[in-house]
Each structure stands twice: as C-alpha cells, then as structure tokens.
Design a protein around this motif. Structure first.
Motif, PDB file in Angstrom:
ATOM      1  N   GLY B  20       0.937  -1.354   0.031  1.00 43.08           N
ATOM      2  CA  GLY B  20       0.061   0.060   0.021  1.00 43.08           C
ATOM      3  C   GLY B  20       0.809   1.319  -0.095  1.00 43.08           C
ATOM      4  O   GLY B  20       0.440   2.231   0.498  1.00 43.08           O
ATOM      5  N   SER B  21       1.919   1.152  -0.640  1.00 47.19           N
ATOM      6  CA  SER B  21       2.857   2.213  -0.365  1.00 47.19           C
ATOM      7  C   SER B  21       2.515   3.065  -1.578  1.00 47.19           C
ATOM      8  O   SER B  21       1.723   2.973  -2.529  1.00 47.19           O
ATOM      9  N   CYS B  22       3.064   4.415  -1.732  1.00 47.16           N
ATOM     10  CA  CYS B  22       2.619   5.656  -2.326  1.00 47.16           C
ATOM     11  C   CYS B  22       3.410   5.423  -3.712  1.00 47.16           C
ATOM     12  O   CYS B  22       3.446   6.317  -4.667  1.00 47.16           O
ATOM     13  N   ASN B  23       4.350   4.358  -3.948  1.00 52.54           N
ATOM     14  CA  ASN B  23       4.854   3.778  -5.363  1.00 52.54           C
ATOM     15  C   ASN B  23       6.500   4.625  -5.171  1.00 52.54           C
ATOM     16  O   ASN B  23       7.216   4.202  -6.016  1.00 52.54           O
ATOM     17  N   GLY B  24       6.855   5.266  -4.135  1.00 44.76           N
ATOM     18  CA  GLY B  24       7.950   6.152  -3.955  1.00 44.76           C
ATOM     19  C   GLY B  24       8.852   4.851  -3.815  1.00 44.76           C
ATOM     20  O   GLY B  24      10.162   5.011  -4.410  1.00 44.76           O
ATOM     21  N   CYS B  25       8.648   4.142  -2.762  1.00 42.97           N
ATOM     22  CA  CYS B  25       9.688   3.137  -2.333  1.00 42.97           C
ATOM     23  C   CYS B  25       9.881   1.903  -3.338  1.00 42.97           C
ATOM     24  O   CYS B  25      11.093   1.493  -3.587  1.00 42.97           O
ATOM     25  N   ASP B  26       8.850   1.710  -4.139  1.00 43.56           N
ATOM     26  CA  ASP B  26       8.701   0.634  -5.085  1.00 43.56           C
ATOM     27  C   ASP B  26       9.730   1.022  -6.412  1.00 43.56           C
ATOM     28  O   ASP B  26      10.637   0.225  -6.641  1.00 43.56           O
ATOM     29  N   THR B  59       7.082  -2.873   1.034  1.00 40.16           N
ATOM     30  CA  THR B  59       7.069  -1.433   1.017  1.00 40.16           C
ATOM     31  C   THR B  59       5.673  -1.001   1.490  1.00 40.16           C
ATOM     32  O   THR B  59       4.593  -1.598   0.936  1.00 40.16           O
ATOM     33  N   GLY B  60       5.553   0.244   1.981  1.00 40.33           N
ATOM     34  CA  GLY B  60       4.520   0.783   2.366  1.00 40.33           C
ATOM     35  C   GLY B  60       3.801   0.454   3.708  1.00 40.33           C
ATOM     36  O   GLY B  60       3.985  -0.755   4.273  1.00 40.33           O
ATOM     37  N   PRO B  61       2.780   1.001   4.400  1.00 37.82           N
ATOM     38  CA  PRO B  61       2.092   0.743   5.282  1.00 37.82           C
ATOM     39  C   PRO B  61       1.102  -0.313   5.033  1.00 37.82           C
ATOM     40  O   PRO B  61       0.621  -0.585   3.893  1.00 37.82           O
ATOM     41  N   VAL B  86      10.795  -1.767   3.951  1.00 46.98           N
ATOM     42  CA  VAL B  86      11.547  -0.806   3.209  1.00 46.98           C
ATOM     43  C   VAL B  86      10.873   0.519   3.369  1.00 46.98           C
ATOM     44  O   VAL B  86       9.555   0.554   2.844  1.00 46.98           O
ATOM     45  N   GLY B  87      11.198   1.589   3.733  1.00 43.34           N
ATOM     46  CA  GLY B  87      10.544   2.891   4.033  1.00 43.34           C
ATOM     47  C   GLY B  87      10.033   3.200   5.258  1.00 43.34           C
ATOM     48  O   GLY B  87       9.764   2.363   6.145  1.00 43.34           O
ATOM     49  N   THR B  88       9.787   4.239   5.738  1.00 46.01           N
ATOM     50  CA  THR B  88       9.156   4.925   6.750  1.00 46.01           C
ATOM     51  C   THR B  88       7.842   4.358   7.248  1.00 46.01           C
ATOM     52  O   THR B  88       7.426   3.883   8.094  1.00 46.01           O
ATOM     53  N   CYS B  89       6.930   4.044   5.931  1.00 43.99           N
ATOM     54  CA  CYS B  89       5.650   3.834   6.059  1.00 43.99           C
ATOM     55  C   CYS B  89       5.389   2.308   6.355  1.00 43.99           C
ATOM     56  O   CYS B  89       4.867   2.126   7.115  1.00 43.99           O
ATOM     57  N   ALA B  90       6.639   1.497   5.957  1.00 43.15           N
ATOM     58  CA  ALA B  90       6.631   0.230   6.358  1.00 43.15           C
ATOM     59  C   ALA B  90       7.160  -0.128   7.716  1.00 43.15           C
ATOM     60  O   ALA B  90       6.740  -1.138   8.369  1.00 43.15           O
ATOM     61  N   ALA B  94       4.095   5.835   9.034  1.00 38.42           N
ATOM     62  CA  ALA B  94       4.453   7.323   8.928  1.00 38.42           C
ATOM     63  C   ALA B  94       3.171   8.192   8.489  1.00 38.42           C
ATOM     64  O   ALA B  94       2.402   8.553   9.415  1.00 38.42           O
ATOM     65  N   PRO B  95       3.255   9.096   7.396  1.00 39.06           N
ATOM     66  CA  PRO B  95       2.345  10.172   7.158  1.00 39.06           C
ATOM     67  C   PRO B  95       0.803   9.627   7.298  1.00 39.06           C
ATOM     68  O   PRO B  95      -0.042  10.342   7.553  1.00 39.06           O
ATOM     69  N   PHE B  96       0.799   8.310   7.003  1.00 38.40           N
ATOM     70  CA  PHE B  96      -0.785   7.873   7.079  1.00 38.40           C
ATOM     71  C   PHE B  96      -1.168   7.430   8.384  1.00 38.40           C
ATOM     72  O   PHE B  96      -2.413   6.825   8.624  1.00 38.40           O
ATOM     73  N   THR B  97      -0.311   7.393   9.408  1.00 39.23           N
ATOM     74  CA  THR B  97      -0.874   6.668  10.858  1.00 39.23           C
ATOM     75  C   THR B  97      -2.176   7.290  11.272  1.00 39.23           C
ATOM     76  O   THR B  97      -2.212   8.718  11.254  1.00 39.23           O
ATOM     77  N   SER B 117      15.032   2.518   6.884  1.00 39.88           N
ATOM     78  CA  SER B 117      14.386   4.032   7.047  1.00 39.88           C
ATOM     79  C   SER B 117      14.601   4.848   5.937  1.00 39.88           C
ATOM     80  O   SER B 117      15.653   4.771   5.067  1.00 39.88           O
ATOM     81  N   GLY B 118      13.891   5.965   5.750  1.00 42.27           N
ATOM     82  CA  GLY B 118      13.892   6.974   4.549  1.00 42.27           C
ATOM     83  C   GLY B 118      12.854   6.926   3.733  1.00 42.27           C
ATOM     84  O   GLY B 118      11.795   6.172   3.792  1.00 42.27           O
ATOM     85  N   CYS B 119      12.519   8.185   3.291  1.00 45.64           N
ATOM     86  CA  CYS B 119      10.922   8.324   2.549  1.00 45.64           C
ATOM     87  C   CYS B 119      11.457   9.113   1.218  1.00 45.64           C
ATOM     88  O   CYS B 119      11.114  10.392   1.244  1.00 45.64           O
ATOM     89  N   PRO B 120      11.544   8.399  -0.038  1.00 44.65           N
ATOM     90  CA  PRO B 120      11.789   6.844   0.126  1.00 44.65           C
ATOM     91  C   PRO B 120      13.507   6.561   0.621  1.00 44.65           C
ATOM     92  O   PRO B 120      14.173   7.580   0.127  1.00 44.65           O
ATOM     93  N   PRO B 121      13.782   5.284   0.814  1.00 45.36           N
ATOM     94  CA  PRO B 121      15.172   5.134   1.114  1.00 45.36           C
ATOM     95  C   PRO B 121      16.004   5.163  -0.010  1.00 45.36           C
ATOM     96  O   PRO B 121      15.363   4.676  -1.237  1.00 45.36           O
TER      97      PRO B 121
HETATM   98  S1  SF4 Z   1       7.933   5.936   2.959  1.00 47.70           S
HETATM   99 FE1  SF4 Z   1       7.728   7.634   1.786  1.00 47.70          FE
HETATM  100  S2  SF4 Z   1       8.151   6.835  -0.455  1.00 47.70           S
HETATM  101 FE2  SF4 Z   1       7.704   5.030   0.985  1.00 47.70          FE
HETATM  102  S3  SF4 Z   1       5.700   4.436   0.855  1.00 47.70           S
HETATM  103 FE3  SF4 Z   1       5.895   5.775   2.371  1.00 47.70          FE
HETATM  104  S4  SF4 Z   1       5.322   8.065   1.629  1.00 47.70           S
HETATM  105 FE4  SF4 Z   1       5.960   6.720  -0.041  1.00 47.70          FE
END
Ligand code: SF4
Lengths: 316, 141
Positions: B20-26, B59-61, B86-90, B94-97, B117-121
């Motif tokens: 369910g990631s925003c595709n940035g991490c993917d 990746t993703g929440p 991979v990623g802060t969401c995972a 993160a922003p979706f909490t 960690s990282g957004c995206p790493p």
């Molecule tokens: S960590 Fe950042 S880039 Fe990765 S899924 Fe979350 S919002 Fe998107």
C-alpha cells in the motif's frame, strides 16, 4: 572402463559441471550485454553462483500445497530431469562416437524431447494453479509447434550424412566438410527452434514472469525447484551440443584432430549465440510465436530439406 | 552445515510486495535491480512467485485490503525466510498513521527482520538492508 565413463567423464559428473558452467556463462554474458556485472562475489567472478543456488534450493523447505495431485507433482521434476539428461549421453563429446550410440538415435532424441513436453504439461496441470495451467497450455502449444520445423531441419544433416545417428553425422563431417557451410539456413532454423524449446527470452511465453508470474513452475519450491532449474541447465547444454554436433562437427578440430577441447570451445560459442539472442529481443505474444513457427519456419525448413536433396544433382 | 549456510548467504532470492505504498519506495527497490546498482552481483534475483523467494521486500503501510494478502504471501514462502521492511511507512505507517484504513507498520502483521528507513530510502540503503538481511538469513535454520 565403461563405469568410469558413465559416472565421471564424459558422464554424469562432467555433465553436471558443464550444466552449471553454461548457466554461469549465460548469466554473465547477458549481464555484460545489459551493461551489468552479473554474479560476482560467489567464487572467482561468481562462477559458483549456479552451484550455490542449487544447494540453497535443496536445503529449503519443500512445500506440497494441499490442492495438488501429490503423485504427479512429486514425480514431475524427477521425470523431466531424467528425460533431459538421457539425450546427453547420445552426444559425441570426447570422441567422434558417443557413450551410447545406435542407428536412429537422432529420432530417439526427438522422441525424448516430445515426451518431456507431455510430462511438463502434466506437472503444470497437477499443480492446480491458474498461472501454471495457463503456462502448461502455452508449453504444449509452443513446443509442439516448434518441434515440427526443428525435426524437419534436423533431417537435413541426416540426409547429407546418409545416417540417422548423431555419431555418424559427426564422423561424416570429419571426413567431408562442416555441415554449417552446406546448410546455413538449417543452422539458423535449428537455432531459433532450440531457443523456443529452451523457453528462453523471445520465447519465454510459458513462464513469462511479468504476466503469469513464473508460468508452469509457480508452485514448485525447494528440492523440486532445484531439480527443475538443473533441468533447464541440462537443456541449455543439450541445445548447444545439438547445434555443435549437427552443424559444427562436434569434437572435430582442424587437420582431422579430435579433442574435447574443440567441443568445449564450440559449445561456448553456441551458448554465447543463444544468450546474445536472449538479451537482444523482447518477448513475443503466443500467437506471434505460433504464427512464426507455422508460417515461416516450417516452409523454410522444408525448402532446406529440398535443397539438400537437389544440391548433389546440381553440383556433383 | 557450513556448505548450506554458505549457499544461503550467496543466493538469497527476493520477492517485492507493495502493501500500500505511494510507489516511491517501489521505484527505489526496482532501481536497486537496475544495471547501475545491479543486485545480481550478490546473487540476489527478483522472483515472481513467493514459493521461490527467501527474502520478502515489503514497502508501504499495511492497509486493510492487503493485510490478508500479506499474511498469505508470507505463509506461502518456504522456510527459512526473512522480511525486509523498506521505507518509513513500512516501519510505522508514517504520514498515514491514524488513518481509518491503516493497520500500521509491517510488523503489526508479520515478523520483520530488518528495517530500512527513509522516505523513500536510497537504493544504496536498500542494498545495505538486504545485505544485513543476508547476514541474518544465513544463521536461520
Ligand atoms: S516511505 Fe515515503 S516513499 Fe515510501 S511509501 Fe511511504 S510515503 Fe511513499
């Protein structure tokens, strides 16, 4: 010492080594063509990578899903491995005659290859997965279509050598000339068909990773997957060594010398041709591949056979 | 035992799953497999089927829709297996909490071994995470 021949050289152990070596060579060549490095840290230049993959898969958990047909699912990989290993004993590797040879072993090789397709389909069907069923149907369609031009083109060398035995064809090339010079069209047809039989990239329709996940071996894991991957390596060796023995004269070198080194060099060249084609093309659709096989390759193979028959009359 | 742990260290195959990631991490995970970074150097190949993979790169929440699928994919993988988030969401969502359709990080649903960690790493960070995962994976029985 026939026993030592079968187990060590040019038998099982040598073929196993050759299969791993060919996979490494193929992966490395494709990586080079794609501007990558390829396997690097497993042994010198990653040469042990296929071996490491094999051992890891053997040690992994072997899952048998609840829905599968247990007998066929377990037997499938073993049967496919056996069937792809068997024709390799008929290939003349070390000398101008193979470990086992008899009049008509070319037909036997074709027969075993066809049998392998049926077993592949059965094990795909028995894993009762949507993707593997689609993959199985595609295996049948594609491989049976390409079997026909392959068989027709392979009769070309047989007609020239007046024999249906691979060893005799190699001996003919030792005494006369390389068949590549006489039948370049046949060589091209056999190369394309073998690429399709190997299910390598332009023809990897049955296991298209991005489309039907991994096609017919999606459900296999652990030991079964290890055996299936080993089978693919053996098939690569088989394809390349068929090209070598039919058209490039097998272990025959210049001035009538014979050595396994010549065979090895030619094998490496053939594998590089195959991996070059693999890196060059993108995947066809199944209908395009079938159209190509029936509309173009089969008539071309027939023309090649007719030419082989007519040539001696025109140029005596 | 030495041979098997050597083989495991040298050939961990990865499966990439977007929970369910925003595709940035993917995009960054895929970038790690491109010629520039080339993970095949370490013997890591991207696999399509969970039955063939050893390392799950998620990746993703975890959103409501993917929760069951994530668990099923995790259970389909053969043992031994490990999971890289991979990623802060995972890691935490993160922003979706606090959103109505979010379960939180991956570790709310399945056990996670390595967090990147990282957004995206960056791809380098993902490669580092995978190498840490290999070290852990080698010890699993
Ligand atoms: S960590 Fe950042 S880039 Fe990765 S899924 Fe979350 S919002 Fe998107």
């Amino acid at each position: 010492m026939p026993f030592l021949d079968i187990i060590v050289f040019p038998g099982l152990l040598f073929l196993l080594f050759l299969a791993f070596f060919c996979e490494w060579l193929d992966r490395k060549a494709v990586a080079k063509l794609q501007n990558r490095v390829g396997p690097k840290h497993t042994g010198p230049e990653g040469i042990l990578q296929p071996f490491a993959d094999f051992i890891k898969l053997l040690s992994n958990e072997d899952i048998i899903p609840a829905a599968v047909d247990r007998i066929m699912f377990s037997l499938g990989p073993i049967l496919i491995l056996t069937l792809s290993l068997m024709p390799l004993f008929l290939i003349p590797i070390a000398g101008s005659s193979a470990l086992v040879w008899f009049e008509g072993d070319l037909i036997f090789i074709m027969f075993v290859m066809t049998l392998r397709i049926i077993i592949t389909f059965l094990s795909a069907w028995s894993s009762t997965n949507r993707f593997s069923m689609i993959g199985g149907m595609r295996v049948i369609l594609q491989m049976l279509a390409f079997e026909i031009p392959l068989t027709i083109a392979m009769t070309g060398p047989a007609i020239s050598a007046r024999s249906l035995s691979l060893s005799k064809i190699v001996q003919f090339q030792a005494s006369e000339h390389l068949l590549l010079l006489a039948q370049p069209l046949g060589f091209v047809i056999v190369t394309i068909c073998l690429l399709a039989e190997l299910r390598m990239v332009p023809f990897d329709i049955p296991k298209a990773k991005t489309e039907i996940v991994k096609g017919w071996f999606v459900e296999f894991s652990g030991k079964k997957l290890a055996l299936l991957r080993l089978t693919e390596d053996f098939e690569l060796v088989l394809a390349a060594s068929l090209m070598v023995s039919l058209y490039l004269g097998g272990p025959i070198g210049p001035w009538q010398t014979q050595s396994v080194l010549y065979f090895f060099t030619k094998l490496v060249i053939c594998i590089l041709i195959l991996s070059n084609l693999r890196a060059l093309f993108a995947r066809f659709r199944i209908d395009q591949a079938l159209k190509g096989a029936w509309k173009y390759l089969t008539p071309l193979a027939l023309i090649q056979v007719i030419l082989v028959e007519l040539m001696p009359m025109v140029i005596p | 035992m030495g041979l098997i742990s050597w083989a495991r260290k040298k050939s961990p195959w990865a499966l990439h799953f977007n929970t369910g990631s925003c595709n940035g991490c993917d995009i960054e995970v895929v970038a790690a497999f491109t010629p520039r970074f080339d993970l095949e150097r370490f013997g890591i190949i991207l696999q399509g089927s969970p039955r063939h993979a050893d390392v799950l790169v998620a990746t993703g929440p975890v959103v409501r829709q993917t929760k069951d699928r994530l668990v099923r994919i995790y259970e389909q993988m053969p043992n031994p297996k490990c999971v890289v988030a991979v990623g802060t969401c995972a890691i935490s969502g993160a922003p979706f909490t606090g959103s109505y359709n979010i379960h939180g990080g991956i570790d709310k649903v399945i056990p996670v071994d390595i967090y990147v960690s990282g957004c995206p790493p960056k791809p380098e960070a993902i490669i580092n995470g995978l190498i840490q995962a290999i070290k852990k994976y080698e010890k699993k029985q």
